[in-house]
Design an enzyme around this catalytic site. Structure first.
Site, short mmCIF file in Angstrom:
data_model
loop_
_atom_site.label_atom_id
_atom_site.label_comp_id
_atom_site.label_asym_id
_atom_site.label_seq_id
_atom_site.Cartn_x
_atom_site.Cartn_y
_atom_site.Cartn_z
N HIS A 77 6.57 3.14 15.05
CA HIS A 77 5.43 3.42 14.17
C HIS A 77 4.27 2.53 14.61
O HIS A 77 4.43 1.32 14.72
CB HIS A 77 5.80 3.16 12.72
CG HIS A 77 6.58 4.28 12.11
ND1 HIS A 77 6.23 4.89 10.94
CD2 HIS A 77 7.70 4.92 12.53
CE1 HIS A 77 7.09 5.86 10.66
NE2 HIS A 77 8.00 5.89 11.61
N TYR A 206 2.24 3.07 1.77
CA TYR A 206 2.32 2.06 0.71
C TYR A 206 1.24 2.43 -0.30
O TYR A 206 0.05 2.30 -0.01
CB TYR A 206 2.05 0.66 1.26
CG TYR A 206 3.16 0.10 2.13
CD1 TYR A 206 3.29 0.48 3.47
CD2 TYR A 206 4.06 -0.83 1.62
CE1 TYR A 206 4.31 -0.05 4.27
CE2 TYR A 206 5.07 -1.37 2.42
CZ TYR A 206 5.20 -0.98 3.72
OH TYR A 206 6.20 -1.51 4.50
N PRO A 297 11.01 -7.24 -0.90
CA PRO A 297 11.11 -6.28 0.21
C PRO A 297 9.78 -5.79 0.78
O PRO A 297 9.76 -5.29 1.90
CB PRO A 297 11.90 -5.12 -0.40
CG PRO A 297 11.72 -5.24 -1.88
CD PRO A 297 11.56 -6.71 -2.15
N LYS A 301 10.35 -7.96 5.70
CA LYS A 301 10.45 -9.13 6.58
C LYS A 301 11.88 -9.70 6.68
O LYS A 301 12.18 -10.47 7.60
CB LYS A 301 9.52 -10.24 6.09
CG LYS A 301 8.07 -10.00 6.45
CD LYS A 301 7.77 -10.46 7.85
CE LYS A 301 6.47 -9.93 8.40
NZ LYS A 301 6.59 -8.81 9.32
N TYR A 389 2.50 -7.80 9.86
CA TYR A 389 3.49 -6.72 9.72
C TYR A 389 4.27 -6.53 11.01
O TYR A 389 5.49 -6.36 11.00
CB TYR A 389 2.77 -5.43 9.32
CG TYR A 389 3.67 -4.35 8.75
CD1 TYR A 389 3.74 -4.14 7.37
CD2 TYR A 389 4.42 -3.52 9.57
CE1 TYR A 389 4.55 -3.14 6.83
CE2 TYR A 389 5.24 -2.52 9.05
CZ TYR A 389 5.30 -2.34 7.68
OH TYR A 389 6.10 -1.36 7.16
#
Ligand code: DHB
Length: 426
Positions: A77, A206, A297, A301, A389
C-alpha cells in the site's frame, strides 16, 4: 521424574513474532537459542491479528529469506485515506517519503517465521507449561518448564529474552521497586469484524466522523477487516449484523462511496491501551515486543515495534559474543525505548486525532477538525504521518550497530536502503 537440562546461549520466552524473529536473527549471528511457548502452534496461527508491516519490517523478512508468501499473498500500500466528515483526503506515502507498507496479517508472519524456524532446525517448543525464570541477576540464568511430553526441563543459558507479550511472566520478574509502569487507558475500544466481501476501496480508510471512528481495512480480494469505535466494555453479543453495518455506514458515509457488505464471520472487542515498562532489562533478562510495551491499534505499530526491539537486542548480543563488549546490552533500554516512545506518541496521536472523545466539547471537536485539516492539507503535516506510518529505521544508524562485516550486520543494514515493496494491492 528427574529434570532434563538443556544448555543454550539465549533462552527465549514466547514464540510470537518477537521471539521467533529474535531466534532467526541470533541464528544468522551464529548464536544458539531455545524458544518456549505455552500455546499450541495451530492456535496462534488461527488468531486474527492486525495487518500492517512497515517498510523496515518487510525488508527484515526479505533479508531473512522469509518474504515469498508475504509478497505473493500480501499487498503493498502506497498511501492511506483519511476521511474527515465525509471528505476523502489521501496521504501519499510514495510521494511524501518514497516508502510503502505491506498489508499482511501478524498471524501469517507468525506462520512464516515458525515454518522458517523449523526449516532451519531452530529449537522452538510449543505447548510447554509451568514456565518460571531463575537467577536472572547471576551469571547463569535458567528457565524451568514442563515440556510438551511432560518432562520437567531446565534451559540453562547466558541471557533470557522475555518475548511473552503483555500478559506474560517476564515483565513481572522485574521487581516492582525497580520498575516504572507508564500506562494510559482510553475511554473507547475497537469493534473488529471479518467480512466475506470485495474491497470497498483500493487503500485503507481511516474515517473520523461525528458518529465515531471507523477503519476500513482489507485482507484479500474476498475477505475484509473493518473496525469501529465502541465502548471498551461492550460485548460482541450486543451487535447484530444490521446494527454493525448501520454504524459503519454512518462513520464512513461520503459522496459516491458504498461500503460493500457480506457475511460477517468474526466479531471481537479490542481494548485500547498505551503501556511502557521501564527499564526493559533486569540483570540478564531483556524484554522485547509487547512484553515491554503495548500501543493502541491505531496505526498498527505493535508488531513493528517488536521487530525494532529484537533487531537491537540481536545486534547487542552479537557484539557481546563476537567482540566481547557488553556496552550495547547495557544501553538496550535506552536504545529500544527511544524508538518505542516515538511510536507511542504516534499511536496515541492517531488515536486521539481520529476518535470521538466521550464528553468532548464543541471546542475539542473543532480543534480536532482543525488538526485533521492541517495534517491532510499541509505537506509538513502529512509528511510526519507518512514517515511515522511507514516506520523509522529498526536500529540506530550510528556506528556500533551497523557492522557490515557480519551476516547479521548485512541483514540489519538491508532495511535502511529504502527499497519499495513491489506487490500490488487487491
Ligand atoms: C489494521 C489494523 C490497524 O490497527 C491499522 O491501523 C491498520 C490495519 C488491520 O488489522 O488490517
Amino acid at each position: 521424574m528427574s529434570e532434563r537440562i538443556v544448555r543454550t546461549q539465549v533462552g527465549i520466552v514466547g514464540a510470537g513474532p518477537a521471539g521467533l524473529w529474535l531466534a532467526h536473527l541470533l541464528a544468522v549471528a551464529g548464536i544458539d537459542s531455545v524458544v518456549l511457548e505455552k500455546r499450541p502452534r495451530a492456535e496462534i496461527a488461527a488468531t486474527h491479528r492486525a495487518g500492517i508491516l512497515e517498510q523496515g519490517t518487510v525488508d527484515l523478512m526479505t533479508a531473512l529469506g522469509l518474504d515469498a508468501r508475504m509478497r505473493a499473498e500480501g499487498y503493498a500500500h502506497h498511501g492511506i485515506e483519511l476521511r474527515v466528515a465525509g471528505q476523502a483526503r489521501r496521504i501519499d506515502f510514495a510521494d511524501l517519503v518514497g516508502r510503502a507498507v505491506q498489508l499482511y496479517p501478524q498471524q501469517e508472519v507468525f506462520s512464516d517465521l515458525a515454518d522458517g524456524a523449523a526449516a532451519k532446525g531452530l529449537d522452538v517448543r510449543f505447548e510447554v507449561a509451568d514456565v518460571a525464570l531463575h537467577d536472572l541477576t547471576g551469571e547463569s540464568p535458567s528457565i524451568t518448564f514442563t515440556d510438551a511430553d511432560g518432562t520437567p526441563t531446565r534451559v540453562v543459558c547466558d541471557f533470557v529474552a522475555g518475548c511473552d507479550g503483555s500478559r506474560g511472566i517476564s515483565k513481572r520478574a522485574i521487581p516492582e521497586v525497580l520498575r516504572t509502569d507508564h500506562f494510559r487507558e482510553y475511554p473507547f475500544g475497537w469493534f473488529g469484524i471479518l467480512v466475506e466481501a470485495e474491497p470497498s476501496a483500493p487503500e485503507l480508510i481511516y474515517a473520523n466522523s461525528d458518529h465515531g471512528f471507523a477503519l476500513i481495512s482489507q485482507r484479500t480480494a474476498t475477505t475484509q477487516r473493518m473496525y469501529f469505535q465502541c465502548d471498551p466494555t461492550d460485548s460482541p453479543d450486543n451487535w447484530d449484523d444490521e446494527r454493525i453495518w448501520d454504524q459503519l455506514d454512518a462513520c464512513t458515509a461520503a459522496p459516491g462511496f458504498t461500503l460493500r457488505r457480506g457475511p460477517i464471520f468474526d466479531k471481537t472487542v479490542i481494548p485500547m491501551r498505551s503501556y511502557v515498562c521501564e527499564p526493559l532489562q533486569y540483570g540478564r533478562l531483556f524484554l522485547a515486543g509487547d512484553a515491554g510495551h503495548t500501543v493502541p491499534p491505531t496505526g498498527a505499530k505493535g508488531m513493528n515495534l517488536a521487530a525494532g526491539d529484537v533487531s537491537v537486542l540481536a545486534r547487542s548480543l552479537e557484539r557481546y559474543y563476537r567482540e566481547g563488549e557488553a556496552d550495547l546490552l547495557e544501553t538496550y533500554t535506552a536504545t529500544a525505548l527511544s524508538r518505542v516512545w516515538k511510536a507511542q506518541h504516534f499511536s496515541w496521536w492517531m488515536t486521539s486525532m481520529l476518535h470521538t472523545q466521550p464528553g468532548a466539547s464543541t471546542f475539542d471537536r473543532r480543534r480536532q477538525l482543525g488538526e485533521l485539516d492541517l495534517v491532510t492539507t499541509s505537506r509538513a503535516g502529512s509528511t510526519y504521518l507518512a514517515e511515522a506510518y511507514t516506520g523509522w529505521p529498526l536500529i540506530p544508524t550510528r556506528p556500533g550497530f551497523l557492522d557490515p562485516d557480519t551476516a547479521l550486520g548485512n541483514v540489519l543494514a538491508s532495511q535502511l536502503t529504502g527499497r519499495e515493496t513491489t506487490a500490488s494491492r487487491p
